[in-house]
Design an enzyme around this catalytic site. Structure first.
Site, PDB file in Angstrom:
ATOM      1  N   GLY A   1       6.579   4.728   8.821  1.00  0.00           N
ATOM      2  CA  GLY A   1       5.868   5.985   8.907  1.00  0.00           C
ATOM      3  C   GLY A   1       5.891   6.400  10.300  1.00  0.00           C
ATOM      4  N   SER A   2       4.773   6.946  10.996  1.00  0.00           N
ATOM      5  CA  SER A   2       4.817   7.695  12.052  1.00  0.00           C
ATOM      6  C   SER A   2       4.681   6.605  13.362  1.00  0.00           C
ATOM      7  CB  SER A   2       3.766   8.588  12.180  1.00  0.00           C
ATOM      8  OG  SER A   2       2.390   7.737  12.068  1.00  0.00           O
ATOM      9  N   THR A   3       5.268   7.076  14.273  1.00  0.00           N
ATOM     10  CA  THR A   3       5.341   6.080  15.409  1.00  0.00           C
ATOM     11  C   THR A   3       3.869   5.737  15.889  1.00  0.00           C
ATOM     12  OG1 THR A   3       7.502   7.393  16.373  1.00  0.00           O
ATOM     13  CG2 THR A   3       6.159   6.185  17.873  1.00  0.00           C
ATOM     14  N   GLU A   4       2.943   6.868  15.974  1.00  0.00           N
ATOM     15  CA  GLU A   4       1.412   6.936  16.395  1.00  0.00           C
ATOM     16  C   GLU A   4       0.983   5.794  15.431  1.00  0.00           C
ATOM     17  OE1 GLU A   4      -0.230  10.263  14.508  1.00  0.00           O
ATOM     18  OE2 GLU A   4      -2.329   9.749  15.590  1.00  0.00           O
TER      19      GLU A   4
ATOM     20  N   GLU B   1      -0.981   7.680   0.409  1.00  0.00           N
ATOM     21  CA  GLU B   1      -2.273   8.297  -0.389  1.00  0.00           C
ATOM     22  C   GLU B   1      -1.546   9.429  -1.103  1.00  0.00           C
ATOM     23  OE1 GLU B   1      -2.232   7.337   2.803  1.00  0.00           O
ATOM     24  OE2 GLU B   1      -3.066   9.016   4.076  1.00  0.00           O
TER      25      GLU B   1
ATOM     26  N   GLU C   1       9.548   0.639  11.044  1.00  0.00           N
ATOM     27  CA  GLU C   1      10.751   1.715  10.911  1.00  0.00           C
ATOM     28  C   GLU C   1       9.872   3.026  11.226  1.00  0.00           C
ATOM     29  OE1 GLU C   1      12.932   4.299   9.983  1.00  0.00           O
ATOM     30  OE2 GLU C   1      12.543   3.824   8.076  1.00  0.00           O
TER      31      GLU C   1
ATOM     32  N   GLU D   1      10.163  15.068  16.347  1.00  0.00           N
ATOM     33  CA  GLU D   1      10.592  14.833  14.882  1.00  0.00           C
ATOM     34  C   GLU D   1       9.770  16.028  14.036  1.00  0.00           C
ATOM     35  OE1 GLU D   1       9.378  11.430  12.545  1.00  0.00           O
ATOM     36  OE2 GLU D   1      11.400  11.119  11.930  1.00  0.00           O
TER      37      GLU D   1
ATOM     38  N   CYS E   1      13.738  10.158   8.082  1.00  0.00           N
ATOM     39  CA  CYS E   1      13.669   9.601   9.571  1.00  0.00           C
ATOM     40  C   CYS E   1      15.184   9.764  10.006  1.00  0.00           C
ATOM     41  CB  CYS E   1      13.163   8.272   9.434  1.00  0.00           C
ATOM     42  SG  CYS E   1      13.819   6.948   8.529  1.00  0.00           S
TER      43      CYS E   1
ATOM     44  N   LYS F   1       1.121  -1.197   0.108  1.00  0.00           N
ATOM     45  CA  LYS F   1      -0.054   0.215  -0.006  1.00  0.00           C
ATOM     46  C   LYS F   1       0.939   1.172   0.072  1.00  0.00           C
ATOM     47  CE  LYS F   1      -2.036   2.772   2.961  1.00  0.00           C
ATOM     48  NZ  LYS F   1      -1.674   3.914   2.135  1.00  0.00           N
TER      49      LYS F   1
END
Ligand code: NAI
Ligand code: MG
Length: 496
Positions: A261-264, A211, A284, A415, A318, A208
């Site tokens: 992507g993001s930690t969240e 977007e 990552e 970040e 990152c 994926k």
């Protein structure tokens, strides 16, 4: 390929490109986007929902095209295709390992053939300077495919000596269906970093793309089919995170998910894996990478390298050099030269070879960066240059240099993922080790000194996966090697 030796003049590209005499490629004019549908079973398919979404050029704000939007039902179809392709007795499962290597090489050949088009498309969809797409993203993607092509028939198990009655051995087998959820900062590189090792080992894949940047991944679908990968081995699902991404992470038919992507969102992925089939997860996520410059470093090189580390890819990396600790003895000089260097960056049309700095990826991200720049000013850091929006159109930010940054400030802790260099001052080795490690992150660190004893000591003391010496951003993934503790840059290492 047009020759224009003067295009890379000056240090605007901060040493990122090949030498001055290298041929300068030109982007494809009037780019046509041919592949806008979902790629399942080597076929282009409409979304089950009938939905589409738009992708934009961040340099102009113009819509590039609409793309079919994959949702949960499309993920189901892709999982079915990927499972069938990986079943015992399938063409893919029966293919010998060297055959998988040959397919990866063929895919690399096709990327060479389409290099100008892919680099142009990557720049139009992300806003990154075309020359960077061509010389960095495409170069790295092609090399990664070739690297893993070479591994395909060299992955071996072990024998273990137990007692005489047993022969004990390990055999490496594919995991099965691997989901890859990738971000927008290096769409093509991330696509290849995820598929190459998975395919090398005989897995099947669902990708994926983000977007914001679906286009090069979809073009790769056409090349994957042309290379001769059997149907269902690679499936590409353009769509949104909370729908298509979440469906992959929680799918009972997916055996592993790899996410960048993001930690969240990383936390959500791990939770979804735990709530579904306990699929394996590789994450990552972010970084707030310390970069330590000692007084004995070659200051000219350090300034250039560190700034390349901070501003490369518009700061959207990152492993960005996001906390720069400078020895108090050279602090003022380092700041002065950094400001001078930052002013040489040329922001503008990503297709112009003189451009070394593009726009941020989208409005939401631009706003996040501007809020953090404001917080830096409010909390008392000194904005030495840049940090303002550049044009009415597009999402350009003039690269910012902050001095006088303190550890407690938001710009030193969070970040930013934008072109913001934060320079902090240190006095002693013990102090800087403690401060560098005082972070939630631990991705990368860099050290600039001519003292090899100190460099080696720091490579142990710094709690980060990679420690660069005399450089930043040497992507270890490009070579496929994982996290070396110290990565020497030879010309600087030789100084001693
Ligand atoms: P994000 O983590 O939301 O997006 C990355 C990918 O995850 C995209 O493909 C997205 O569609 C997908 N995704 C989003 N929500 C999901 C969900 N619930 N389930 C499954 N997949 C999901 O990152 P975003 O919002 O684009 O950027 C936010 C911040 O994350 C950045 O400012 C930066 O700090 C960090 N980031 C780090 C990256 C890295 O290279 N490590 C890359 C991109 C962002
Ligand atoms: Mg997000």
């Amino acid at each position: 390929m047009a020759q224009n030796g003067s295009a890379q003049n000056g240090s605007a590209h901060n040493g990122l490109l090949p030498g001055k005499d290298a041929a300068i490629p030109r982007p494809v004019e009037a780019l046509q986007v041919r592949y806008k549908e979902i790629f399942i079973n080597n076929e282009w398919q409409h979304s089950v929902s009938g939905n589409k979404f738009a992708t934009y050029n961040p340099a102009t704000g113009a819509k590039i095209c609409d793309v079919e939007e994959a949702g949960g039902a499309d993920v189901d179809k892709a999982v079915e295709a990927a499972r069938a392709a990986s079943q015992q007795g399938s063409t893919w499962a029966r293919m010998d390992a060297s055959g998988r290597g040959q397919l990866l090489h063929k895919l690399a050949d096709l990327m060479e053939r389409e290099r100008l088009l892919l680099a142009t498309m990557e720049s139009v969809d992300t806003g990154k300077p075309f020359l960077h797409s061509f010389f960095i993203d495409l170069e790295g993607s092609i090399k990664t495919l070739r690297y893993f092509a070479g591994w395909a028939d060299k992955i071996q198990g072990k024998t273990m000596p137990v007692d005489d009655n047993f022969v004990c051995f390990t055999k490496h087998e594919p995991i099965g269906v691997c989901g890859a959820i990738i971000p927008w900062n290096f769409p093509l590189l991330m696509f290849v970093w995820k598929i190459a090792p998975a395919l090398c080992c005989g897995n099947t894949v669902l990708v994926k793309p983000a977007e914001q940047t679906p286009l090069t991944a979809l073009h790769m679908g056409a090349l994957i089919k042309e290379a001769g990968f059997p149907p269902g081995v690679v499936n590409i699902l353009p769509g949104f995170g909370h729908t298509a991404g979440a469906a992959i992470a929680s799918h009972m038919g997916v055996n592993k998910v790899a996410f960048t992507g993001s930690t969240e969102v990383g936390k959500l992925i791990q939770e979804a894996a735990g709530r579904s089939n306990l699929k394996r997860v590789t994450l990552e996520l972010g970084g707030k990478n310390p970069c330590i410059v000692f007084a004995d470093a070659d200051l000219r090189k350090a300034v250039e390298e560190v700034q390349q580390g901070a501003f490369f890819n518009q700061g959207q990396a990152c492993t960005a050099a996001s906390r720069v600790f400078v020895d108090e003895a050279v602090y003022e000089e380092f700041v002065r030269r950094s400001v001078e260097n930052a002013k040489k960056l040329v922001a503008g049309d990503p297709m112009d070879p003189r451009t070394s700095h593009g726009p941020q990826i989208d409005q939401q991200h631009f706003d996040k960066i501007m809020r953090l720049i404001e917080s830096g000013k409010r909390e008392g850091a000194k904005l030495e240059c840049g940090g303002f929006a550049l044009q009415d159109k597009g999402l350009f930010i003039q690269p910012a240099v902050f001095s006088g940054v303190q550890d407690h400030m938001r710009i030193a802790k969070e970040e930013i993922f934008g072109p913001v260099q934060c320079i902090l001052k240190f006095k002693t080795l013990e102090e800087v080790i403690q401060r560098a490690n005082d972070t939630e992150y631990g991705l990368a660190a860099a050290v600039f000194t001519k003292n090899m004893d100190r460099a080696l000591r720091l490579s142990n003391a710094l709690q980060s996966g990679t420690v660069w010496y005399g450089s930043t951003h040497m992507y270890t993934e490009i070579t496929g090697r994982s996290h070396p503790k110290i990565f020497l840059r030879s010309d600087i290492a030789q100084c001693r």
